[in-house]
Design a protein around this motif. Structure first.
Motif, PDB file in Angstrom:
ATOM      1  N   ARG A  26       0.840  -1.208   0.000  1.00 48.41           N
ATOM      2  CA  ARG A  26       0.000   0.000   0.000  1.00 48.41           C
ATOM      3  C   ARG A  26       0.867   1.248   0.000  1.00 48.41           C
ATOM      4  O   ARG A  26       0.589   2.220  -0.704  1.00 48.41           O
ATOM      5  N   LYS A  27       1.948   1.215   0.767  1.00 55.74           N
ATOM      6  CA  LYS A  27       2.858   2.371   0.837  1.00 55.74           C
ATOM      7  C   LYS A  27       3.683   2.493  -0.436  1.00 55.74           C
ATOM      8  O   LYS A  27       3.839   3.582  -0.988  1.00 55.74           O
ATOM      9  N   GLU A  28       4.256   1.372  -0.888  1.00 55.54           N
ATOM     10  CA  GLU A  28       5.168   1.398  -2.028  1.00 55.54           C
ATOM     11  C   GLU A  28       4.447   1.721  -3.336  1.00 55.54           C
ATOM     12  O   GLU A  28       4.984   2.419  -4.190  1.00 55.54           O
ATOM     13  N   LEU A  29       3.238   1.224  -3.508  1.00 58.59           N
ATOM     14  CA  LEU A  29       2.509   1.391  -4.769  1.00 58.59           C
ATOM     15  C   LEU A  29       1.365   2.384  -4.645  1.00 58.59           C
ATOM     16  O   LEU A  29       0.390   2.312  -5.389  1.00 58.59           O
ATOM     17  N   CYS A  30       1.519   3.302  -3.733  1.00 55.04           N
ATOM     18  CA  CYS A  30       0.478   4.304  -3.479  1.00 55.04           C
ATOM     19  C   CYS A  30       0.103   5.029  -4.776  1.00 55.04           C
ATOM     20  O   CYS A  30       0.963   5.417  -5.558  1.00 55.04           O
ATOM     21  N   PHE A  31      -1.176   5.177  -5.029  1.00 54.78           N
ATOM     22  CA  PHE A  31      -1.733   5.888  -6.191  1.00 54.78           C
ATOM     23  C   PHE A  31      -1.470   5.188  -7.527  1.00 54.78           C
ATOM     24  O   PHE A  31      -1.594   5.796  -8.566  1.00 54.78           O
ATOM     25  N   GLU A  32      -1.107   3.905  -7.506  1.00 52.98           N
ATOM     26  CA  GLU A  32      -0.898   3.173  -8.756  1.00 52.98           C
ATOM     27  C   GLU A  32      -2.046   2.231  -9.069  1.00 52.98           C
ATOM     28  O   GLU A  32      -2.022   1.541 -10.083  1.00 52.98           O
ATOM     29  N   GLY A  33      -3.052   2.165  -8.196  1.00 52.59           N
ATOM     30  CA  GLY A  33      -4.250   1.403  -8.482  1.00 52.59           C
ATOM     31  C   GLY A  33      -4.188  -0.077  -8.170  1.00 52.59           C
ATOM     32  O   GLY A  33      -4.982  -0.841  -8.723  1.00 52.59           O
ATOM     33  N   HIS A  34      -3.282  -0.519  -7.304  1.00 49.67           N
ATOM     34  CA  HIS A  34      -3.160  -1.931  -6.988  1.00 49.67           C
ATOM     35  C   HIS A  34      -3.924  -2.351  -5.734  1.00 49.67           C
ATOM     36  O   HIS A  34      -4.169  -3.532  -5.527  1.00 49.67           O
ATOM     37  N   ARG A  35      -4.289  -1.412  -4.887  1.00 49.52           N
ATOM     38  CA  ARG A  35      -4.865  -1.718  -3.585  1.00 49.52           C
ATOM     39  C   ARG A  35      -6.150  -2.544  -3.685  1.00 49.52           C
ATOM     40  O   ARG A  35      -6.331  -3.516  -2.960  1.00 49.52           O
TER      41      ARG A  35
END
Length: 83
Positions: A26-35
């Protein structure tokens, strides 16, 4: 995961659980749409407070199938939804 933490200047973790991995993603891919997919793939609710509407498999969680796909393949039936 420790490679990511080391790159950020954080200490290594001795053991890792699923919740820790999801938090790091969640932190590393923030705002990339993976959550959203991470939560659904791991059978977790989309909202932190829970609720039936955001549970995996709920009608509002499953996207409708695109009309072109249904037109091109008569064997597909539309997902049930309350959109």
């Amino acid at each position: 995961m420790n490679r990511l933490r080391n790159r950020a200047g954080l200490a290594n973790l001795a053991s890792v659980e699923l919740d820790a991995i999801l938090l790091e993603r969640r932190k590393e891919l923030c705002f990339e749409g993976h959550r959203r997919m991470d939560l659904l793939r791991n059978n977790q609710n989309l909202r932190p407070d829970g609720g039936a509407d955001s549970a995996p498999g709920a009608n509002k969680v499953i996207f409708p199938i695109v009309e072109d796909e249904i037109t091109n393949n008569p064997n597909i039936t539309q997902n049930p939804s309350s959109f």
